[in-house]
Every structure is written in C-alpha cells, then in structure tokens.
Design an enzyme around this catalytic site. Structure first.
Site, PDB file in Angstrom:
ATOM      1  N   GLY A 264      21.029 -37.070  46.417  1.00 58.61           N
ATOM      2  CA  GLY A 264      19.769 -36.878  45.950  1.00 58.61           C
ATOM      3  C   GLY A 264      19.331 -36.188  47.119  1.00 58.61           C
ATOM      4  O   GLY A 264      18.297 -35.318  47.086  1.00 58.61           O
ATOM      5  N   GLU A 306      26.539 -40.765  47.389  1.00 55.87           N
ATOM      6  CA  GLU A 306      27.527 -39.119  46.954  1.00 55.87           C
ATOM      7  C   GLU A 306      26.860 -37.886  46.348  1.00 55.87           C
ATOM      8  O   GLU A 306      25.537 -37.745  45.437  1.00 55.87           O
ATOM      9  CB  GLU A 306      27.052 -39.412  44.895  1.00 55.87           C
ATOM     10  CG  GLU A 306      28.111 -40.247  44.394  1.00 55.87           C
ATOM     11  CD  GLU A 306      27.830 -40.736  43.489  1.00 55.87           C
ATOM     12  OE1 GLU A 306      28.950 -41.339  42.439  1.00 55.87           O
ATOM     13  OE2 GLU A 306      26.436 -41.296  42.537  1.00 55.87           O
ATOM     14  N   PRO A 307      26.588 -37.226  47.532  1.00 56.87           N
ATOM     15  CA  PRO A 307      25.790 -35.879  47.487  1.00 56.87           C
ATOM     16  C   PRO A 307      26.486 -34.669  47.462  1.00 56.87           C
ATOM     17  O   PRO A 307      27.667 -35.124  47.433  1.00 56.87           O
ATOM     18  CB  PRO A 307      26.062 -35.873  49.492  1.00 56.87           C
ATOM     19  CG  PRO A 307      26.766 -36.542  50.172  1.00 56.87           C
ATOM     20  CD  PRO A 307      27.390 -37.746  48.891  1.00 56.87           C
ATOM     21  N   GLY A 308      25.664 -34.309  46.914  1.00 59.05           N
ATOM     22  CA  GLY A 308      26.140 -32.751  45.948  1.00 59.05           C
ATOM     23  C   GLY A 308      25.715 -31.601  46.790  1.00 59.05           C
ATOM     24  O   GLY A 308      26.397 -31.248  47.684  1.00 59.05           O
ATOM     25  N   ARG A 309      23.965 -31.741  46.363  1.00 57.15           N
ATOM     26  CA  ARG A 309      23.772 -30.476  47.041  1.00 57.15           C
ATOM     27  C   ARG A 309      23.865 -29.953  48.421  1.00 57.15           C
ATOM     28  O   ARG A 309      23.976 -28.937  48.878  1.00 57.15           O
ATOM     29  CB  ARG A 309      22.454 -30.150  46.489  1.00 57.15           C
ATOM     30  CG  ARG A 309      21.308 -28.831  46.617  1.00 57.15           C
ATOM     31  CD  ARG A 309      20.163 -29.581  46.317  1.00 57.15           C
ATOM     32  NE  ARG A 309      19.623 -29.968  44.892  1.00 57.15           N
ATOM     33  CZ  ARG A 309      19.146 -29.532  44.122  1.00 57.15           C
ATOM     34  NH1 ARG A 309      19.160 -28.409  43.517  1.00 57.15           N
ATOM     35  NH2 ARG A 309      19.273 -30.053  43.322  1.00 57.15           N
ATOM     36  N   ARG A 346      19.473 -21.157  37.847  1.00 56.60           N
ATOM     37  CA  ARG A 346      17.934 -22.140  37.944  1.00 56.60           C
ATOM     38  C   ARG A 346      17.011 -21.666  38.454  1.00 56.60           C
ATOM     39  O   ARG A 346      16.285 -22.286  37.926  1.00 56.60           O
ATOM     40  CB  ARG A 346      18.951 -22.827  39.643  1.00 56.60           C
ATOM     41  CG  ARG A 346      19.540 -23.372  39.895  1.00 56.60           C
ATOM     42  CD  ARG A 346      20.235 -24.048  41.431  1.00 56.60           C
ATOM     43  NE  ARG A 346      19.417 -25.292  41.541  1.00 56.60           N
ATOM     44  CZ  ARG A 346      18.385 -24.833  41.966  1.00 56.60           C
ATOM     45  NH1 ARG A 346      17.930 -23.565  43.391  1.00 56.60           N
ATOM     46  NH2 ARG A 346      17.305 -26.138  42.446  1.00 56.60           N
ATOM     47  N   TYR A 350      15.126 -23.932  36.646  1.00 56.70           N
ATOM     48  CA  TYR A 350      13.564 -24.576  36.250  1.00 56.70           C
ATOM     49  C   TYR A 350      13.232 -24.096  37.716  1.00 56.70           C
ATOM     50  O   TYR A 350      12.141 -24.485  38.471  1.00 56.70           O
ATOM     51  CB  TYR A 350      14.706 -25.188  37.780  1.00 56.70           C
ATOM     52  CG  TYR A 350      15.815 -25.942  37.309  1.00 56.70           C
ATOM     53  CD1 TYR A 350      15.807 -27.266  36.606  1.00 56.70           C
ATOM     54  CD2 TYR A 350      16.830 -26.015  37.742  1.00 56.70           C
ATOM     55  CE1 TYR A 350      17.497 -28.327  35.802  1.00 56.70           C
ATOM     56  CE2 TYR A 350      18.553 -26.155  37.011  1.00 56.70           C
ATOM     57  CZ  TYR A 350      18.427 -27.203  36.398  1.00 56.70           C
ATOM     58  OH  TYR A 350      19.459 -28.096  35.960  1.00 56.70           O
ATOM     59  N   CYS A 378      20.279  -8.983  29.112  1.00 60.28           N
ATOM     60  CA  CYS A 378      18.527  -9.034  28.544  1.00 60.28           C
ATOM     61  C   CYS A 378      17.848 -10.166  27.657  1.00 60.28           C
ATOM     62  O   CYS A 378      17.872 -10.977  27.153  1.00 60.28           O
ATOM     63  CB  CYS A 378      19.150  -8.406  27.500  1.00 60.28           C
ATOM     64  SG  CYS A 378      20.253  -7.197  27.197  1.00 60.28           S
ATOM     65  N   TYR A 407      25.078 -25.619  41.869  1.00 57.94           N
ATOM     66  CA  TYR A 407      25.310 -25.288  41.004  1.00 57.94           C
ATOM     67  C   TYR A 407      24.372 -24.013  40.893  1.00 57.94           C
ATOM     68  O   TYR A 407      23.425 -23.714  40.147  1.00 57.94           O
ATOM     69  CB  TYR A 407      23.433 -26.119  41.122  1.00 57.94           C
ATOM     70  CG  TYR A 407      23.484 -27.509  41.066  1.00 57.94           C
ATOM     71  CD1 TYR A 407      23.943 -28.253  40.304  1.00 57.94           C
ATOM     72  CD2 TYR A 407      22.768 -28.134  42.234  1.00 57.94           C
ATOM     73  CE1 TYR A 407      24.517 -29.704  40.311  1.00 57.94           C
ATOM     74  CE2 TYR A 407      22.993 -29.738  42.425  1.00 57.94           C
ATOM     75  CZ  TYR A 407      23.868 -30.035  41.462  1.00 57.94           C
ATOM     76  OH  TYR A 407      23.957 -32.165  41.686  1.00 57.94           O
TER      77      TYR A 407
HETATM   78  C1  LIG Z   1      23.950 -34.861  40.451  1.00 59.03           C
HETATM   79  C2  LIG Z   1      24.630 -35.903  41.196  1.00 59.03           C
HETATM   80  C3  LIG Z   1      24.882 -36.177  42.431  1.00 59.03           C
HETATM   81  C4  LIG Z   1      24.384 -35.341  43.333  1.00 59.03           C
HETATM   82  O1  LIG Z   1      23.320 -34.901  42.968  1.00 59.03           O
HETATM   83  P1  LIG Z   1      22.298 -33.787  44.717  1.00 59.03           P
HETATM   84  O2  LIG Z   1      21.113 -33.825  43.991  1.00 59.03           O
HETATM   85  O3  LIG Z   1      23.261 -33.076  44.320  1.00 59.03           O
HETATM   86  O4  LIG Z   1      23.200 -34.752  45.746  1.00 59.03           O
HETATM   87  C5  LIG Z   1      25.456 -37.580  42.822  1.00 59.03           C
HETATM   88  N1  LIG Z   1      25.362 -38.799  41.673  1.00 59.03           N
HETATM   89  C6  LIG Z   1      25.634 -38.787  40.037  1.00 59.03           C
HETATM   90  C7  LIG Z   1      26.180 -39.370  39.707  1.00 59.03           C
HETATM   91  C8  LIG Z   1      24.850 -37.280  39.481  1.00 59.03           C
HETATM   92  O5  LIG Z   1      24.747 -36.671  38.838  1.00 59.03           O
END
Ligand SMILES: *Cc1c(COP(=O)(O)O)cnc(C)c1O
Length: 457
Positions: A264, A306-309, A346, A350, A378, A407
């Site tokens: 997050g 669990e970092p993604g972004r 995105r 959003y 389009c 994303y």
């Molecule tokens: C999307 C998600 C993440 C990653 O979120 P980021 O905002 O990209 O860091 C981690 N855990 C779970 C379960 C998610 O759904």
C-alpha cells in the site's frame, strides 16, 4: 530561457525510489535529450518502435533492497518482503525479485505459474484471492504454496484437500481490520465494506471452526488496507490490531507466528505527491508490531509485507510517439499519441495523474503551449493528460510518461485490437527485451470461425 519540469533536476533519492518521479538512472545527454539506464530513448524507439514500456533495473533493485534492509534494521525477528506481482507480473519480474531474496504474492494460476517458472521458491509464494477456483487451490496445495484463506469457501476446500491427503496443512487467514484507506485519507470503522477477507467480528467463530478441522493449522494473519497510501498512521494501527488478533486466537489454542501486513505504500507520480520513504514505512510497522508484542509478552512473529506499486512503479516509463494535432480555438489543443487506455487504463479508470516530458526537450525549455494528450482509442475519455505544458512539439516527437511500471502492462488490454507494446529492461547502456511486442495477427490467435461459416463464401 525558462526551464520547467524541475522534477528532472531534483536530487534523486537512491534509497527510496518511490520518492522520485523518475527512474534512478535518468539522465539528460549532452544533446539535451533523455536517456534511461545509459540508453538514448530515441535510439531505443528507432530499434524497438513505440509505444514502448521501459524498466530501469537499478531502480527495481534499489526498491527491493530498501524493503529488505529496512526490515533487517528495524525488525528484530524474522522477516520477508513479498512482491505483489499483480503490479507487474512477468518471468523477468519473478526472476528479479527472487534474485533479491523477496517472496511473491499471486492471485491466479497464471500469476502462480509465472512466479514458479521465474524461479521464485514455492515456500516464498503466497496465494490470494476472494474467489479461487478449485483448480487454482489444488494447484497451490500441490505445489506447497501458502494459501491465504479469504472466506469459508476456501476453508471448505482446504479442509477437504487436507482430509484427502491426510496431511497437516498450514493456513493463513485474511481479515478486514476496520481500517480503510485508498488515497490520502483513512477511516476506521468496526467493520468495513470489502469483498476481501473475514470481517473482524467473525474471527471468533472462525477460530472455533478451524479447531473442528482435523488437519488445518492456523499459522498466519493477513490484512491489506489500501493502495497509494501517504500516511503512516494506518499501518501503525494495523500492527497493533493484528497483534490483538494473535492474542485472541491464542485463547482458542492457535499459535499464530506469521503476520502479513499487506502493501500500500504510495509513490510520487507528480510534484504534488510526497509519500513516506520505504525506510519510514517499514520502521513504522516494525515498531508497532514489536511494541505491541512486548507489551503482551508475545514472541515476535515472522513479519511479512507485500509492496507492489512501490517496488516497480517508479522503475517504469512509457514512450509514445506524437501523431495528430487538433486545435479547437479558445478551448484546447489535442495532441494524440500512438497508445493510451489499452496500455495504461489508469487515467480513464481512476483519473490518475502522471508526469511527462518530451524526449527531445525534457526540461521543457521555453514551454508555452498547453496540450491535452489523447490516446488513439475510440473513447472520448481516452485522455492521458487533461492539461500539460510542453514546449513546441510536432508529429513524430516522442513523449515519456513516468511512473508507469505498476498497473500499466498488468492492466493492459487489446481494446480496439491494439497490440500490446514491447517491454525493455535497461541497465548500464544495454537494453534487453523482457516482453515481445504483440502483432495484429497475434490477436487473431484465439478467434475461431465455426465450420459452417468457413464453408460460406
Ligand atoms: C494489491 C495488493 C498489494 C499491493 O498493493 P500496492 O499498493 O501495490 O503496494 C498487496 N497485497 C494485496 C493482498 C493486494 O491485493
């Protein structure tokens, strides 16, 4: 001579890439043009065409290391950062994060397979999802992947599978802690409206239910409270709430020794964004969990996040070529590019904001024109920038959009039958393909004409 785009001149934070707009290896050559990873972007487009996704290896590695080092620094117990692969899932990303010692989280058989084929060790993979198929759950259990139980339906099937094999099966459960945050605000509620996880009010029932199973062993807790978060307090609260849940579970005989606090952490898309550093974020969570455990005399659980972004977004850029201009006197000038909502959904989904520059004039010297940058699809809403200031530009010039590593490719589509762009990795003056460009004929691969339509002439 007036220079805009001061973000290109800001000092780059090497330790926390999410605090920069641009990838770490961004530079402006002697010719005044933009390069990344020691590669001239103009040259890359000559060779690989546009639109083009580019990932900067050093930015990716620094982000992974920042999480790993901060956990080692602030958390006295065992820890594991887990990359949330939905942000950008590929063989390459799986290989890269596992080479940095991170785990990986997946939400489908496709993401699981990508992780395994990319060499992520099974025991470092976690499997999420609010509606896993039977096939997916069986695949995960067969491959010794940690399943995060999201609901009773998951529990039913895991119970059955463990009874069939007559083996103990360790599980983690996801719950909704009553903290909700999406952007720059968060709210705390008793329970909150989400499709994911067990409501906190249901946990006692759940603990008894797990006790009635023969082989399921509750070992971990998971929560994920939102994305692109700029505040630290929500995760401080989350640490405390999770430790309380461990204590509650103890009363039912469950020894939870894994805490997964989700992802997050936000990134800087524009100059208005000021996210905390990876170090600060990890320190907040580690301190909160450590303090709460000490207070209640609990052994420290294994801490996972669990970092993604914040791992992949700043490492990525997208290059577009400018095509048509349309000037509507007194209203606006549209400048259209060769991609848009199919490679980056995105903005239309959003209303997300990004930063961008001209590849041939990144500092935007003598910028005086306001443009609306439109995609080629389009759909009137297919607009990447509602208003951006750029210096003189013309058809054929290149635009670089920053912060597109997360994303974008993972949410891309073939809307209007537009093939997906290629993706490159850049490092030390070398560029390598990590995803091939699709071709229009690739898109026909899954089309089938029933025989009687073929016979018709
Ligand atoms: C999307 C998600 C993440 C990653 O979120 P980021 O905002 O990209 O860091 C981690 N855990 C779970 C379960 C998610 O759904």
């Amino acid at each position: 001579m007036e220079e805009k785009n001061s973000f290109l001149k800001e000092k780059i934070d090497l330790k926390s890439p999410n605090k920069n707009i641009v990838p770490i290896s961004t530079s402006i050559g002697e010719d005044g043009k933009l390069s990344i990873g020691g590669c001239s972007i103009e040259e890359l487009v000559k060779k690989y065409d546009s639109p083009l996704y580019i990932l900067d290896e050093i930015t990716l590695r620094n982000s992974c290391r920042a999480y790993k080092q901060a956990l080692e620094k602030y958390y006295p117990g065992e820890s594991l950062p887990i990359y949330a692969s939905k942000a950008n899932s590929s063989l390459f990303m799986s290989k890269l994060v596992s080479s940095e010692g991170l785990g990986l989280d997946a939400v489908s058989e496709g993401e699981l397979l990508t992780a395994l084929k990319g060499g992520v060790p099974n025991e470092k993979i976690v499997f999420h999802g609010n509606n896993k198929s039977d096939k997916e759950i069986e695949f995960a259990v067969r491959n010794n992947i940690n399943v995060i139980v999201d609901n009773d339906y998951d529990l039913d099937r895991l119970e059955k599978l463990s009874n069939l094999s007559n083996n103990e099966l360790e599980i983690m459960i996801r719950f909704t802690p009553g903290i909700e945050c999406h952007t720059h605000e968060y709210i705390k509620t008793g329970s909150f409206d989400s499709k994911f996880g067990f409501g906190i009010e249901y946990l006692e029932t759940l603990f008894s239910r797990i006790n009635k199973t023969k082989h399921l062993k509750l070992k971990g807790l998971h929560a994920h409270i939102g994305s692109q978060i700029f505040e630290l307090d929500p995760h401080k609260d989350l640490g405390e709430i999770m430790v309380k849940v461990i204590l509650e579970a103890k009363k039912y005989g469950h020894n939870i020794d894994k805490l997964n606090v989700g992802g997050g952490l936000g990134i800087k898309y524009t100059e208005n964004d000021d996210p905390p550093s990876i170090d600060e974020w990890v320190r907040t969570i580690s301190t909160s969990v450590t303090k709460a455990c000490k207070k209640h005399n609990l052994d420290l659980p294994i801490l996972m996040c669990e970092p993604g972004r914040s791992i992949v977004s700043t490492a990525g850029i997208t290059i577009y070529k400018i095509g048509a201009f349309k000037k509507i006197p007194g209203i606006r000038t549209y400048l259209s590019v060769d991609g848009g909502m199919s490679d980056n959904p995105r903005p239309i989904t959003y209303q997300s904001n990004y930063s961008a520059c001209l590849v041939g004039n990144p500092l935007n010297i003598n910028s005086k024109n306001k443009y609306t940058i439109a995609g080629k699809h389009c759909e009137s809403g297919d607009v990447l920038f509602k208003e951006i200031e750029l210096s003189d530009c013309k058809t054929g010039d290149l635009i670089c959009v920053f912060g597109t590593g997360a994303y974008n490719i993972s949410m891309s589509s073939n809307y209007n039958r537009i093939p997906r762009p290629a993706a490159l990795l850049v490092c030390d003056g070398e560029a390598e393909i990590i995803q091939k460009r699709e071709s229009p004929s690739d898109l026909l691969k899954y089309d089938v004409l029933p025989d009687r339509f073929i016979k018709q002439s």
